[in-house]
Design an enzyme around this catalytic site. Structure first.
Site, PDB file in Angstrom:
ATOM      1  N   CYS A   1     -40.523 -20.222  67.098  1.00 52.41           N
ATOM      2  CA  CYS A   1     -40.522 -18.871  66.545  1.00 52.41           C
ATOM      3  C   CYS A   1     -39.309 -18.104  67.054  1.00 52.41           C
ATOM      4  O   CYS A   1     -38.426 -17.746  66.299  1.00 52.41           O
ATOM      5  CB  CYS A   1     -41.803 -18.137  66.917  1.00 52.41           C
ATOM      6  SG  CYS A   1     -43.283 -18.857  66.198  1.00 52.41           S
TER       7      CYS A   1
ATOM      8  N   GLU B   1     -38.033 -18.803  70.642  1.00 56.52           N
ATOM      9  CA  GLU B   1     -37.946 -19.244  72.014  1.00 56.52           C
ATOM     10  C   GLU B   1     -36.546 -19.692  72.407  1.00 56.52           C
ATOM     11  O   GLU B   1     -35.956 -20.559  71.785  1.00 56.52           O
ATOM     12  CB  GLU B   1     -38.961 -20.375  72.259  1.00 56.52           C
ATOM     13  CG  GLU B   1     -40.410 -19.951  72.018  1.00 56.52           C
ATOM     14  CD  GLU B   1     -40.861 -20.078  70.565  1.00 56.52           C
ATOM     15  OE1 GLU B   1     -40.167 -19.547  69.669  1.00 56.52           O
ATOM     16  OE2 GLU B   1     -41.894 -20.702  70.307  1.00 56.52           O
TER      17      GLU B   1
END
Lengths: 324, 785
Positions: free
Chosen positions: B429, B431
């Site tokens: 997402c 990271e």
């Protein structure tokens, strides 16, 4: 952002004619709208000052008309708890089956009902604020102004009606290097306009109707002073954008557009016109204030007509923008 | 889009995903017959067996070959990690959202072969058996989730090494390390030997896998009567004979080499969050430049090749989950997230000609997989951001936008070299990681509002009545808000301790039972260290815990402080009783909490400072604690879709949130709490110190009209730049109007194509559960008029 603990004296930079504008000057505003992208260049914060001398049929900020604080009632938010009725020291409210009704004769607009209302059905419209506190609100979005070439816009109502407050606020913004715009109906004293000029980077000047009789009919006032003030700003070399709200059946006719073009032809420093097509977005506000919207049934102008007007003004050499 | 790509995309988008038992059967067969080996060699032999026997698929017209399953949309399973039961398979086959078809044949294989072998032997069962009762209590209560209970440690993104070196080069490196093992002084020499042997077997298996494709292409070519396709097939066969054994020499070979690596990683195990090529635009640039200069590659052909690769990602639905979750949240997307732009290793502007090609491809393909993002540095031109925003404006949620300068800052703070940081980016997402050099493991989501609820109940979960936390005192007895904060801090630490203890066991289970020798070839410095990716072999080893519900937590703090401890509008006892009744019968108190509480997201320091308080407590509880790989735990602030699950297990909260309603997602304000416009949201969110996280997620929803015209793009450009000037990590936009979404809810059949940004990724709106659909509709719509 750090709070400004000291407040430098702006008179040093913006002229000695300025006086009596301390940060403690207060004014009455009814909204501070952030991320305003239609009130001048870039990302802006628009401050709405209360009170206006015009009564335009199409007014889309009816909460800006009256100078004082008001109370609006939004029935769709009301849970009929009756707390406002109990809280009213003047017994001006009564709980009916589906709504709370206000006895205008008893109500002194003290706002106790709004304080007691947790659903915001009874809502105070307008608040008094000092220039110092307002500046803190404005400066919150400074990073967005810097990044976008935006700033602050004072609108209303008619912001010049609260001249001392407006001037002090403008000077405070300039001291912080914030770009300033003033949106005005033009109905104010020329002296006041002159005195805010140095601290105003851009005037958004409404010209609704050029014909005086029609202006009187649809706004309640003559436009003589308004047009004089427009000429004054033009001759003084102020940065001015003329804003024309396009109201169907009121001022969208060729005669008015031609007259506007003719008027501007004599004002060489004004080259930019913004067309603001009418929309019916304010009808809920009228209802909540217990006011009658005189143009509730009006339909927005067809897109083609707006574009035709834009073309006709462009053809005469003006930079035209649809929307603010 | 060429006719070829259109057809490939059509097959990819219309084929119903289905379960393939092939991998499970091959793995089972391998384990049955391989005898006794060290874990890395065993895993390498299993990998080799699968790569030598899995079906080779060549689809009509394709220019990039290879599938994870036997055909597009066929989805393999990983029974050594978690074994689907027959009930699981039934749920997968019949659930209305995200179904995976399960044939009778697959059921038969599961019944007769797979389940009988794996029952009682899976990693998932080992993990659950090893966890303490307090871990099980917290897990069951929904305090946290565990990423690795059914997927292997993940977040593996590739750097540029495979474009310079082939498998033969890696084998030479491995052999060199084997030769130099010091059996006299290095007590780990034998362990290293076994790991390196495993890597060597895996590298050979990958070469063999490519050769099998070359042979299949030869066969196809020999039967192909279309001269154009015949030529393509012969060309593809030649490519598969070169890569990945050797370094690629052309743009086309580079893409095929990557795809083989991808298939190797996701066939070896099922790592979270899939796998991705990272900075594809920068990796491909040298090939693109050389070939366009020679005139052997046109932009049209480069785009077509990229689009063929895009289809490949979309052909691989995520491996479905087992257990109770099969009926709940699900997605076909496997979170491959391609980075564009950013910086070059020397710190200069990384936007290049391929960047714009990639953006064209994203725009053209409109696929949920792969996901895409731009890494926006202050050094990148506005033209790059605006090109991306013109895609964003179309309203299907891609690409998301990251602050490359802050991403680098995050990695520098973690002690990475500046070059490694600049070659990194974001995956999954949001990271942050050093691509090709880091094992960065997401361990699970942590439910802040639930921990606050347990705090209010003195350690008891009111949902079960079980005592799962510490006895931090009855809040009715607290004399100050500070006492409540202290109690929350104590509970938070307690649950973080439980979580970290669990993960320090779980990662040893993976290291010892299912190491990943193939993946270890690709991640520096596993070869040099002779250690596995899952065993601390990587240059950097970070474990993350993902905090969820910071907006709800801040508003809960604010509500209690304001109304109980400041205005005394309500006492703690009445508030507790009202919450137990889910605010029923006391709508006035409910409205007080909703409307008279300073809420996070309005640039109001009263609430935003409490958000920071919650953030700091989380940071203090987690950051810097050691994992088992010589690395440390750090924090991230992202929810994926977990805020829905976490809300479902959490009762009514003091901020007026009703029982079961989703908690706030990412670092976004509570749905509907932000009433001061987007600049206020961005200011509030930027009060968090993003540089001390490994990623934060901010969702902003805009209606299309706000973004109309060049002015709309300009405004959005300035909003993004401003947020990044303030240090924000990531922002993503849902550009959609609520009416469209409601229409899609009513008539899903007419809106199958509607893609929305969920939380760090995009998905088909009609595939989402009703609760999540409702939430997306409810997310504040920002109107400027």
């Amino acid at each position: 952002m750090t709070a400004q603990s000291t407040f430098p004296d702006p008179r040093q930079r913006y002229g000695s004619s300025v006086h009596n504008h301390t940060p403690s000057v207060t004014g009455t505003i009814f909204d501070v709208m952030r991320f305003a992208v239609n009130d001048g260049p870039g990302i802006r914060t628009t401050v709405f000052l209360k009170g206006c001398l015009l009564s335009c049929w199409w007014c889309h900020n009816p909460e800006g008309l009256h100078r004082g604080i008001e109370v609006a009632y939004r029935v769709d938010r009301c849970i009929l708890c009756g707390e406002c009725v109990d809280a009213c020291p003047h017994r001006a409210l009564a709980l009916e089956e589906t709504r709370v009704v206000r006895d205008e004769a008893q109500c002194v607009l003290c706002g106790s009902c709004a304080d007691a209302c947790y659903t915001e059905a009874q809502e105070r419209i307008g608040r008094d604020i000092s220039v110092r506190d307002l500046l803190q609100e404005i400066l919150k979005d400074r990073v967005f102004y810097d990044e976008s070439g935006g700033g602050v816009t004072f609108s209303g109502g008619e912001p010049l009606l609260q001249f001392d407050f407006l001037l002090a606020a403008l000077l405070a913004c300039k001291e912080q290097e914030v770009h300033t715009a003033v949106e005005t109906s033009g109905l104010t004293s020329t002296e006041h306009l002159d005195r805010i000029r140095a601290a105003t980077d851009l005037f958004l000047f409404d010209v609704k109707l050029v014909d005086e009789e029609r202006h009187k009919r649809f706004t309640g006032v003559s436009n003589t002073r308004i047009l004089e003030n427009l000429r004054f700003l033009a001759s003084a070399g102020a940065a001015v954008v003329v804003r024309l709200p396009l109201i169907p059946g009121v001022n969208d006719d060729d005669a008015n557009i031609d007259a506007l073009a003719e008027l501007l032809a004599g004002l060489e420093t004004i080259r930019e016109v913004h067309l603001l097509p009418y929309h019916a977005g304010a009808s809920a506000k009228y209802r909540s204030l217990g006011m009658r919207a005189r143009m509730a049934d009006a339909r927005p102008l067809p897109r083609e007509r707006v574009e035709a007007i834009a073309r006709s003004l462009s053809a005469r050499g003006y930079t035209v923008q649809i929307g603010g | 889009m060429t006719e070829r790509v259109r057809k490939l995309r059509e097959v990819s988008c219309t084929t119903q995903p289905y379960i393939s038992a092939e991998r499970a059967l091959l793995v089972t067969e391998a384990y049955r017959t391989m005898g006794f080996h060290s874990a890395p060699v065993m895993r390498a032999l299993v990998f080799k067996y699968v790569m030598e026997h899995k079906t080779v698929c060549i689809s009509p017209g394709e220019l990039i070959v290879g599938e994870r399953g036997p055909a597009p949309r066929a989805t393999p399973t990983y029974p050594e990690i978690c074994c689907h039961s027959l009930e699981d398979l039934t749920i997968l086959d019949t659930r209305p959202k995200i179904p995976y078809a399960v044939s009778d044949e697959v059921r038969k294989h599961y019944t007769e072969t797979i389940i009988p072998y794996w029952k009682g032997r899976t990693i998932r069962e080992k993990i659950f058996a090893e966890m303490t009762p307090s871990w099980h209590d917290a897990y069951a209560a929904g305090i946290f989730t565990e990423f690795m209970e059914q997927r292997a440690p993940g977040h593996t993104v590739l750097d540029d090494k495979i474009y310079h070196r082939g498998m033969m080069d890696f084998i030479r490196e491995i052999d060199l390390q084997l030769e130099h093992l010091d059996y006299y002084k290095d007590s780990l020499a034998y362990s290293k030997q076994e790991e390196l042997r495993g890597m060597r077997i895996a590298a050979e298996a990958m070469i063999r896998f490519a050769e099998r494709h070359a042979l299949a292409l030869d066969r196809e070519a020999s039967q192909c009567t279309n001269p154009q396709r015949h030529g393509e097939l012969a060309h593809l066969a030649a490519i598969c004979r070169r890569v990945p054994a050797h370094a690629p020499q052309t743009f086309h070979e580079a893409l095929q080499a990557y795809w083989f690596m991808h298939l190797g990683v996701v066939t070896e195990l099922n790592p979270w969050d899939s796998f991705n090529p990272g900075r594809l635009d920068q990796h491909l640039l040298p090939f693109y430049q050389a070939e366009t200069a020679k005139g052997t590659l046109t932009d049209e052909h480069a785009r077509e090749l990229l689009e063929c690769l895009w289809v490949k990602f979309n052909n691989q639905p995520a491996p479905p989950k087992v257990g109770v979750t099969a009926a709940e949240s699900a997605t076909y997307t496997d979170f491959a997230n391609i980075n564009s732009g950013g910086m070059r290793p020397d710190g200069s502007d990384g936007v290049n000609a391929v960047t714009y090609l990639v953006l064209d491809v994203i725009d053209d393909m409109r696929l949920v997989q792969p996901s895409s993002n731009i890494q926006l540095s202050r050094k990148n031109p506005d033209a790059f951001l605006k090109r991306a925003l013109r895609i964003v404006r179309k309203g299907w949620g891609q690409p998301s936008i990251f602050n490359a300068d802050v991403v680098v800052e995050e990695m520098l703070r973690q002690g990475k070299s500046i070059e490694d940081a600049r070659c990194g980016g974001t995956s999954g997402c949001v990271e942050t990681g050093a691509f090709g050099k880091e094992s960065y493991i997401l361990t699970g989501y942590l439910n802040f509002p639930k921990i606050f609820e347990v705090t209010l109940h003195n350690g008891v979960d009111p949902r079960s009545g079980k005592s799962i936390g510490l006895r931090t005192g009855d809040p009715r007895s607290f004399r100050s808000f500070g006492e409540l904060l202290q109690a929350y801090r104590t509970q938070l630490r307690h649950f973080v301790d439980i979580k970290i203890r669990g993960n320090n066991v779980i990662e040893r289970i993976y290291a010892q039972y299912v190491p990943t020798p193939f993946l270890s070839i690709l991640i520096d410095d596993c070869i040099r260290n002779g250690r596995d990716y899952s065993d601390g072999g990587a240059r950097y080893n970070t474990n993350y815990i993902q905090g969820v519900g910071i907006g709800t937590l801040a508003d809960c703090f604010s509500a209690v402080r304001t109304h109980v401890f400041e205005t005394h509008a309500v006492d703690m006892d009445e508030l507790m009783r009202t919450m137990e009744q889910n605010f029923e019968g006391n709508e006035r108190l409910h409205q007080l909490m909703l409307n008279r509480t300073p809420r996070y997201g309005n640039d109001d320091d009263r609430a935003d400072d409490l958000m920071r308080e919650g953030f700091e407590m989380f940071y203090e509880a987690v950051n810097g604690r050691p994992n088992t790989k010589q690395g440390v735990y750090r924090i991230q602030m992202l929810p994926t879709t977990c805020h829905v699950y976490f809300g479902s297990v959490t009762g009514a909260t003091p901020d007026g949130r009703l029982s079961g309603v989703p908690v706030s997602e990412g670092i976004s304000p509570v749905q509907g709490a932000d009433r001061t416009g987007p600049t206020a949201v961005l200011r509030s969110a930027a009060k968090m110190d993003h540089a001390r996280t490994g990623g934060t997620l901010l969702n902003q929803k805009f209606t299309p009209d706000l973004l109309a015209g060049e002015e709309g793009i300009e405004d959005l450009t300035r909003l993004v730049r401003s947020y990044f000037t303030m240090g924000g990590h990531h922002i993503q936009f849902n550009v959609i109007d609520a009416a469209t979404l409601r229409a899609a809810q009513q008539h899903p059949e007419q809106h199958r194509d509607l893609i929305v940004r969920v939380a760090g990724y995009s998905d088909y709106f009609c595939d989402l559960g009703k609760t999540l659909q409702d939430e997306i509709i409810a997310r504040t719509e920002h109107h400027s008029w």
